[in-house]
Structures are given as structure tokens and as C-alpha cells.
Design an enzyme around this catalytic site. Structure first.
Site, mmCIF file in Angstrom:
data_model
loop_
_atom_site.group_PDB
_atom_site.id
_atom_site.type_symbol
_atom_site.label_atom_id
_atom_site.label_comp_id
_atom_site.label_asym_id
_atom_site.label_seq_id
_atom_site.Cartn_x
_atom_site.Cartn_y
_atom_site.Cartn_z
ATOM 1 N N GLU A 105 0.829 -1.194 0.000
ATOM 2 C CA GLU A 105 0.000 0.000 0.000
ATOM 3 C C GLU A 105 0.872 1.256 0.000
ATOM 4 O O GLU A 105 0.597 2.220 -0.707
ATOM 5 C CB GLU A 105 -0.840 -0.013 1.278
ATOM 6 C CG GLU A 105 -2.312 0.188 1.038
ATOM 7 C CD GLU A 105 -3.051 -0.097 2.331
ATOM 8 O OE1 GLU A 105 -3.738 0.801 2.810
ATOM 9 O OE2 GLU A 105 -2.868 -1.225 2.872
ATOM 10 N N ASP A 114 3.949 1.513 -1.103
ATOM 11 C CA ASP A 114 4.563 1.632 -2.428
ATOM 12 C C ASP A 114 3.606 2.250 -3.431
ATOM 13 O O ASP A 114 3.994 3.016 -4.293
ATOM 14 C CB ASP A 114 4.938 0.246 -2.952
ATOM 15 C CG ASP A 114 6.337 -0.125 -2.534
ATOM 16 O OD1 ASP A 114 6.962 0.693 -1.845
ATOM 17 O OD2 ASP A 114 6.778 -1.222 -2.896
ATOM 18 N N GLU A 172 20.254 11.897 28.932
ATOM 19 C CA GLU A 172 19.973 11.293 27.622
ATOM 20 C C GLU A 172 20.960 10.171 27.351
ATOM 21 O O GLU A 172 22.015 10.115 27.963
ATOM 22 C CB GLU A 172 20.165 12.328 26.495
ATOM 23 C CG GLU A 172 19.234 13.478 26.562
ATOM 24 C CD GLU A 172 19.565 14.544 25.514
ATOM 25 O OE1 GLU A 172 20.302 14.249 24.551
ATOM 26 O OE2 GLU A 172 19.068 15.656 25.683
ATOM 27 N N LYS A 186 23.845 8.509 25.111
ATOM 28 C CA LYS A 186 24.882 8.996 24.209
ATOM 29 C C LYS A 186 25.003 7.987 23.069
ATOM 30 O O LYS A 186 25.548 6.897 23.225
ATOM 31 C CB LYS A 186 26.212 9.143 24.960
ATOM 32 C CG LYS A 186 27.285 9.805 24.115
ATOM 33 C CD LYS A 186 28.455 10.218 25.000
ATOM 34 C CE LYS A 186 29.520 10.981 24.249
ATOM 35 N NZ LYS A 186 29.987 10.384 23.033
ATOM 36 N N GLU A 201 22.482 12.815 15.980
ATOM 37 C CA GLU A 201 23.460 11.775 15.679
ATOM 38 C C GLU A 201 22.944 10.883 14.570
ATOM 39 O O GLU A 201 21.827 10.366 14.646
ATOM 40 C CB GLU A 201 23.678 10.960 16.975
ATOM 41 C CG GLU A 201 24.946 10.169 17.017
ATOM 42 C CD GLU A 201 26.167 10.991 17.459
ATOM 43 O OE1 GLU A 201 26.075 12.242 17.520
ATOM 44 O OE2 GLU A 201 27.203 10.370 17.710
ATOM 45 N N LYS A 241 22.687 17.183 30.800
ATOM 46 C CA LYS A 241 22.658 18.581 30.341
ATOM 47 C C LYS A 241 21.873 19.438 31.318
ATOM 48 O O LYS A 241 20.955 18.933 31.974
ATOM 49 C CB LYS A 241 21.962 18.670 28.970
ATOM 50 C CG LYS A 241 22.614 17.822 27.897
ATOM 51 C CD LYS A 241 21.838 17.848 26.583
ATOM 52 C CE LYS A 241 22.561 16.991 25.554
ATOM 53 N NZ LYS A 241 21.817 16.849 24.291
ATOM 54 N N CYS A 298 49.496 -2.322 0.447
ATOM 55 C CA CYS A 298 50.743 -2.570 -0.255
ATOM 56 C C CYS A 298 50.355 -2.796 -1.714
ATOM 57 O O CYS A 298 49.602 -3.706 -2.016
ATOM 58 C CB CYS A 298 51.427 -3.817 0.315
ATOM 59 S SG CYS A 298 52.806 -4.332 -0.725
ATOM 60 N N CYS A 340 54.309 -8.997 -3.600
ATOM 61 C CA CYS A 340 54.625 -8.981 -2.173
ATOM 62 C C CYS A 340 54.452 -10.381 -1.591
ATOM 63 O O CYS A 340 53.412 -11.013 -1.775
ATOM 64 C CB CYS A 340 53.707 -8.002 -1.444
ATOM 65 S SG CYS A 340 53.861 -8.097 0.349
HETATM 66 S S1 IVH Z 1 24.877 16.964 22.982
HETATM 67 C C1 IVH Z 1 28.799 19.387 22.657
HETATM 68 N N1 IVH Z 1 23.631 14.708 23.174
HETATM 69 O O1 IVH Z 1 28.654 12.773 21.388
HETATM 70 C C2 IVH Z 1 27.711 19.306 21.735
HETATM 71 N N2 IVH Z 1 25.701 14.710 22.010
HETATM 72 O O2 IVH Z 1 31.330 13.043 22.488
HETATM 73 C C3 IVH Z 1 26.467 18.852 22.383
HETATM 74 N N3 IVH Z 1 26.325 12.526 21.081
HETATM 75 O O3 IVH Z 1 29.729 15.328 19.256
HETATM 76 C C4 IVH Z 1 26.273 17.446 22.119
HETATM 77 N N4 IVH Z 1 24.555 11.435 21.764
HETATM 78 O O4 IVH Z 1 28.001 13.663 18.347
HETATM 79 C C5 IVH Z 1 24.720 15.315 22.703
HETATM 80 N N5 IVH Z 1 22.362 12.796 23.405
HETATM 81 C C6 IVH Z 1 23.442 13.404 22.930
HETATM 82 C C7 IVH Z 1 24.431 12.712 22.181
HETATM 83 C C8 IVH Z 1 25.554 13.404 21.757
HETATM 84 C C9 IVH Z 1 25.677 11.348 21.096
HETATM 85 C C10 IVH Z 1 27.642 12.750 20.446
HETATM 86 C C11 IVH Z 1 27.749 14.032 19.678
HETATM 87 C C12 IVH Z 1 28.951 14.725 20.246
HETATM 88 C C13 IVH Z 1 29.691 13.593 20.876
HETATM 89 C C14 IVH Z 1 30.605 14.088 21.953
#
Ligand code: IVH
Length: 669
Positions: A35, A37, A113, A115, A171, A287, A423, A428
Site C-alpha cells: 500500500e 509503495d 539522555e 549517548k 546523531e 545537560k 601494499c 609482495c
Molecule cells: S549533545 C557538545 N547529546 O557525542 C555538543 N551529544 O562526544 C552537544 N552525542 O559530538 C552534544 N549522543 O556527536 C549530545 N544525546 C546526545 C548525544 C551526543 C551522542 C555525540 C555528539 C557529540 C559527541 C561528543
């Protein structure tokens, strides 16, 4: 043009965007692939008939535009910084202490959050439309990858409000399953696999060909709105909520935390669930929620002071690096390998671990003498995943890849767009040795009884050189070697003799030509019928074969094009190693030649009958859906193959459409 057409186009776009969002962001699709598609095809047809209706943000623009020559450099409006790391509760508390001192009071709230372990990307929306996507680059200047970003389904091409300007950062990553599939396909195709999902994402978002990028199935999590006009936010958490409302996939699991104790709870919870996530994370990010507080504490030259990363201890075991050696593979690729103090890892003792390539060594900054974590990757090959900064002694030096091949001292080369150093010397000794290993191995001629150790011994004794020389081995000389006997010599000679009748594709795959794995070898074998015909084909002729592109063609021509290549073909033939196949008709003759079908679900006729009919027309019918599949034919109750087709952007036909295609090609149903 009628208003009705315009209205229909707009309605289709709205509907398609809604379903993309449901599928890629929310993971709760409401309609099936067929659907979906159909909606996309209707929109495409209308846009083709009325090209002036095409807009940059139309869902049809996700397929990827034409390849570009390079990626233009773009200066970031505000630098893309990186994050300061912390490894334990104490270090997180220290960060909070610095924040308190900067603010002169307690921050009003925190956000925790995940990472995500990918690469950061900045997206600029102008008047609500994605105008530019730029990689982090050196933080000040990145690369324009807009064409590639458009193919990432989990980021919207347009925002619901036509705000004058919004920048979104987040990201780009590769879900683990997609990564595994990608590496499987690369291995099959004789290409070097990626070290890990992050590496693969980094390479993919910088591809020059957006279509290829689209096939990589990248995904995106948004985590920040650093600039806006026409709207405003007071808190980071508001920005995250708005991002979700705009249709972004937002960093999942994020949480407002009033205290550090809650942050620790978040970290512990996700640490325990980490392995179950469908993507890699390497930690958490904490943060300040209040954007005014973020502004007040500011940033150093490298890091914002308003955020800090908490890094999870890497999975695996700790051990020490005794040395780093560089191996040369059969394609000449140089692979750095760490020699370790032996350590028990998931049931076996590990004394060596791959460091993949120069980029990975530089990223890890692993040095001789370092304490490292090793873990087994998805492919069970042990890898060094991290260096313990505490374990480094004074006076250690960064590891440098050699400028010359460690086996033959030829200066190494790095090809355009590749991470591997190679190389370039075909003579080699290390390359020849690895080639011979590969020639006899299962993926090649599959000669039973000839393992690495025996081949090594034969090489050391000077009894073999190139693959053809295997057929010169005689029983008496073998039997006289240390650790050999009459019986084993006889067996090996018989096995080698029997290998003369291996199918042509095996011989071709066994030669270890770059990019020619099983799949390419099979199509070349069935099209050309003999090694001499393949060796004699010009690049243009090779490219006529379905699934053989310029890269493979050039690699084949380079392999056979010189005296050594020609001599190898001749030497093999002189020894009776010259398998033939009936060459398939050229693409033009059989109406379905070059097409590959996968059948799934129930059709109005037995599947075998449909398959036989397709094969009669010159098509191939296979079981597994891959990027090379031309069409998936989906009947009633089609399941996972259909989903995979959709993931790989393989066209799907229902029975009616299949009949139509066959009628066009003059094949009787
Ligand atoms: S905030 C400093 N939040 O981690 C800029 N970064 O080691 C603010 N990353 O360059 C970044 N998850 O690419 C933020 N929830 C998240 C993240 C995150 C992955 C990456 C991001 C940053 C790197 C730093």
C-alpha cells in the site's frame, strides 16, 4: 494544471510523510508495504507528469540525487563542540560542582539522555524545508552532505511549521541489525567490512553517491536545537518535545532529573539495558535543562560547560598490549593487530585482537604498553574496544602505521575514499601467501586437507608459489617432508587433482580479485563461461553484466590485464584447471535475462511454476532478498521478505503487476 492534481499531490505527500513517520520513527506502521509503495508510485507518476510540482521536500526526493564530485566545505554558524567525559559518580559530581560555581546557585533542573555512538550532523531548515546538512568536520567547518541526509528516513525533509530558520543537531547512526547485514553483504562482495556501526555510519554519510548512501539505511536521532527563528524555547526539554512533534526521532529514553541521584538512576537503568538496544550507545549525556543557565555557564574552546558525557565501562575484559604488529592481507590491506597478554574472553583465550585500520588506531589512540578492553564483536573476532587512560605509563608514543609494507618494503598507498592502507606490490610475499590461503580455503576452491599450516609449510619449502603451482606437487616429494607420510601426501594430491572440476565461479572467487566474491564470480562465470573469456573481456563488456559495476569491472581488468594475470590463466589451463560453463545468452536475447526475482507469499499458481516460468524467460529466482534483487513478487500473506525488500528499496510487484511486466517483455504467464 488543475487544482485537483495539486491537491492530490499534497494529500499524497502528507499521507506518505505520516506513514514514513509511523514506520521509521514510531515503529508502528498502519499500512503494509504494498500500500505504501502504491502511494509513492502514484505521487511519482503525478510529479513526472507535472515536473513543476516537484519540491525539495517531496518524499520522492529521498531516493538520492546524482553523485557529486566532492563534498563542499561549510562553516558552522556555531562551532560543533565535543563533550567532556566522566567515568564515575565522583566525576559527575565534580561537573555539577563547577556548574554551581558558574551559576552561583543550584541549576534548576537536569536532563539525562543516551549517548548514541554515531556521528553528529547539523541540519538547517529554511522556511521549514531541509536546506543543508553538514557533518561536524573539525568542529568549525564541516562537509555538506545534504544529498545523503535526504535519504535518511527518520529525519523529516520538511517541518510542519514553515519557520524562517531552525538548526537541528543530532546523531546519524546505523542500527546494529543494518550494520550486520551491510557487513555480510560487503564480505560476500569481496569488500573490506566496516570495523563497527559508528565507522560504517561515518563512511556512509560522507559517500559521494546519495543513492548508495540511501541503501545503507542510516538513521538519525535529534538531540539539540541550537538555533531558531520564529519560535523559542526556554528549556532543552521543550526543544526535545518540539523535535518529536516536528517528526524527528528523538534520543529515546531521555528524562528530566531534578537531582544527581535521579541521573545516577537513569545511568544504571540504561547501563543494564544497553545490550538490548537496537543501536550502540557509549554512555549517557547530562545537560542543564534551562537554556538561560546553559548560556550563563557557557563553553570552553572544546566543550560546553552545560553538558557532560558519562562513559559506560566498555564491555569485555581488560588486558595489556604487548605489541602492535601490522599484517598484510590478500588484497594488500594493512591491518594493525594488537598482541595482548592472554586473557579469557567469553570462553576462549585471546592473545591478539584486531585494530582494523589506521583510523581506528588513531581514534582509540592505543599504544604499546596500554591497558585496553577487548571484546568479541558480532563476528566473534576479538577487537580492542577502548583504552584505559589510567593504565598508560610515562613515555609512551602514539602508534604510527608504517609507510612501507612490513613484508616487502614497498611504499604503501591509500586510495581515494578508503580507510585502508595497502601494499600495491602484487609480488609482495605476504600478499601472495594470503592469496594462496584464500585460494584453497572454503570460500575459494575449498580443497579439503589443505589448511593454513600446510600451505605455510609448502611455501617455506619452496614447493608452491602461485595457485597454479599446487597442481605441480607430487606425492613423493610431499611424503618426504617433515611430518608428512605416504597417506597424507596421497590424500592432499588427490584432493588437489579433484579440484580441477570445481565450478568456474569457485576458481574465479578463489583468485582473490578485489570486489569479486561469490556473487560477482557467479554472474561473471555464467555470462562468460570460461576464465580466459573473463580475463579477455574489456571493462565495458564486463559492465554489461547485471550486477557488475565499474568498480568490479576495473578490478577484474586490473587483475588479468598484465603479464602476470595472463600467465596465471595460462598456467592454470596448462595444468588442466580450466572449468567451462555454458555461457548464458547475452542480456538482449532472453527477455528476462539479468533480472533476479524473489517470490514470497501465496500466488494464484504454485510458486515453483511461477519460478520455472521466470527462469524460462532468462531470469534468476532466488530465496533471499538482497540489494541485487530486481523485484520481489509478493502474494497474499507475504512476510519478512517483503519487509526486507522495503528496507533495501527493492521494487515490489503484486501478481497483477508481475503479469503486466511479463506481458511487456513478451513472456507468457
Ligand atoms: S549533545 C557538545 N547529546 O557525542 C555538543 N551529544 O562526544 C552537544 N552525542 O559530538 C552534544 N549522543 O556527536 C549530545 N544525546 C546526545 C548525544 C551526543 C551522542 C555525540 C555528539 C557529540 C559527541 C561528543
Amino acid at each position: 494544471m488543475s487544482d485537483a492534481v495539486r491537491a492530490r499531490v499534497e494529500a499524497l505527500r502528507r499521507e506518505i510523510r505520516r506513514h514514513e513517520h509511523l514506520y521509521y520513527v514510531v515503529a508502528k506502521p498502519e499500512i503494509g508495504d504494498l500500500e505504501f509503495d502504491r502511494l509513492l508510485r502514484e505521487l511519482r507518476a503525478l510529479e513526472e507528469a507535472h515536473p513543476d510540482l516537484v519540491t525539495r521536500d517531496s518524499p520522492t526526493q529521498r531516493v538520492g540525487g546524482a553523485p557529486v564530485a566532492d563534498l563542499p566545505q561549510v562553516r558552522h554558524a556555531a562551532p560543533m563542540l565535543s563533550l567532556d567525559n566522566s567515568y564515575n559518580e565522583g566525576e559527575l559530581e565534580e561537573w555539577l560542582g563547577r556548574v554551581r560555581r558558574g551559576l552561583g546557585r543550584e541549576p534548576s533542573g537536569l536532563v539525562a539522555e543516551l549517548k548514541i555512538d554515531g556521528v553528529s550532523l547539523s541540519l538547517t531548515y529554511e522556511r521549514g524545508v531541509l536546506a543543508r546538512a553538514v557533518t561536524r568536520g573539525n568542529g568549525e567547518v564541516g562537509e555538506d552532505v545534504t544529498g545523503n541526509a535526504r535519504t535518511v528516513r527518520s529525519l523529516p525533509l520538511a517541518l510542519p511549521d514553515a519557520l524562517p530558520l531552525v538548526e537541528v543537531r543530532g546523531e546519524v547512526y546505523l542500527p546494529r541489525e543494518v550494520f550486520k547485514g551491510l557487513n555480510r553483504a560487503r564480505k560476500e562482495e569481496g569488500e573490506d567490512p566496516f570495523a563497527n556501526p559508528r565507522n560504517a555510519a561515518a563512511g556512509s554519510i560522507r559517500l559521494l553517491d546519495p543513492r548508495e548512501c540511501g541503501r545503507r539505511r542510516l538513521a538519525f536521532f535529534a538531540y539539540q536545537v541550537p538555533r531558531w527563528e520564529g519560535t523559542s524555547f526556554a528549556r532543552h526539554s521543550e526543544a526535545l518535545e518540539r523535535l518529536a512533534a516536528w517528526g524527528f526521532a528523538v534520543n529515546p529514553g531521555w528524562r528530566r532529573c531534578a537531582t544527581m541521584a535521579e541521573v545516577h538512576g537513569f545511568i544504571a537503568e540504561w547501563g543494564a539495558r544497553r545490550a538490548d538496544l537496537p543501536f550502540d550507545i557509549d554512555g549517557a549525556v547530562v545537560k542543564l535543562d534551562d537554556l538561560e543557565e546553559q548560556r550563563l555557564v557557557g563553553a570552553t574552546a572544546k566543550f560546553p560547560r552545560w553538558a557532560v558525557a558519562y562513559k559506560y565501562p566498555p564491555p569485555g575484559e581488560r588486558t595489556r598490549v604487548r605489541g602492535i604488529v601490522v599484517q598484510v592481507g590478500r588484497t594488500g590491506a594493512l591491518t594493525p593487530v594488537a598482541e595482548l597478554e592472554p586473557v579469557l574472553l567469553a570462553g576462549s583465550t585471546v592473545a591478539r585482537a584486531t585494530l582494523h585500520n589506521a583510523d581506528e588506531v588513531a581514534r582509540l589512540d592505543v599504544r604499546v604498553g596500554d591497558v585496553v578492553w577487548v571484546a568479541k564483536g558480532g563476528d566473534v573476532i576479538p577487537k580492542v574496544v577502548a583504552v584505559d587512560p589510567e593504565g598508560r605509563g610515562p613515555g609512551s608514543e602514539p602508534f604510527r602505521m608504517p609507510e612501507r609494507c612490513p613484508a616487502c618494503a614497498t611504499p604503501v598507498v591509500r586510495e581515494e575514499g578508503e580507510v585502508a592502507l595497502r601494499c600495491p606490490n602484487r609480488e609482495c610475499p605476504a600478499v601472495r601467501r594470503q592469496r594462496l590461503f584464500h585460494f584453497v580455503a572454503r570460500a575459494g576452491m575449498d580443497i579439503e586437507g589443505l589448511g593454513k599450516r600446510l600451505v605455510e609449510q609448502l611455501l617455506n619449502e619452496g614447493l608452491v608459489g602461485d595457485p597454479a603451482s599446487l597442481w605441480d606437487l607430487d606425492r613423493e616429494r610431499l611424503a618426504a617432508l617433515p611430518h608428512w607420510g605416504e597417506t597424507s601426501a596421497e590424500n592432499v594430491v588427490n584432493e588437489i587433482a579433484a579440484a580441477r572440476t570445481r565450478p568456474l565461479w569457485r576458481l574465479l572467487a578463489a583468485l582473490g580479485i578485489r570486489h569479486v566474491g561469490e556473487r560477482a564470480a557467479k554472474v561473471l562465470a555464467s555470462r562468460f563461461g570460461s576464465l580466459a573469456a573473463i580475463a579477455g573481456a574489456a571493462a565495458g563488456e564486463l559492465e554489461q553484466v547485471e550486477g557488475i559495476g565499474p568498480v568490479i569491472a576495473a578490478s577484474v581488468v586490473a587483475f588479468f590485464g598484465d603479464e602476470e594475470g595472463a600467465a596465471l590463466v595460462r598456467r592454470l589451463r596448462e595444468r588442466g584447471v580450466d572449468p567451462h560453463e555454458e555461457a548464458a545468452p547475452a542480456a538482449a536475447r532472453a527477455p528476462l535475462a539479468g533480472l533476479t526475482f524473489v517470490l514470497t507469499g501465496s500466488l494464484s499458481r504454485p510458486r515453483e511454476d511461477v519460478a520455472a516460468m521466470l527462469e524460462g524467460g532468462g531470469a534468476r529466482v532466488t530465496d533471499a532478498v538482497s540489494r541485487r534483487t530486481s523485484y520481489v513478487v509478493a502474494g497474499e500473506d507475504a512476510g519478512s521478505k517483503l519487509a526486507r525488500a522495503r528496507d533495501l528499496s527493492v521494487p515490489v510487484l503484486d501478481e497483477v503487476e508481475l503479469r503486466r511486466l511479463l506481458a511487456e517483455k513478451g513472456v507468457e504467464w
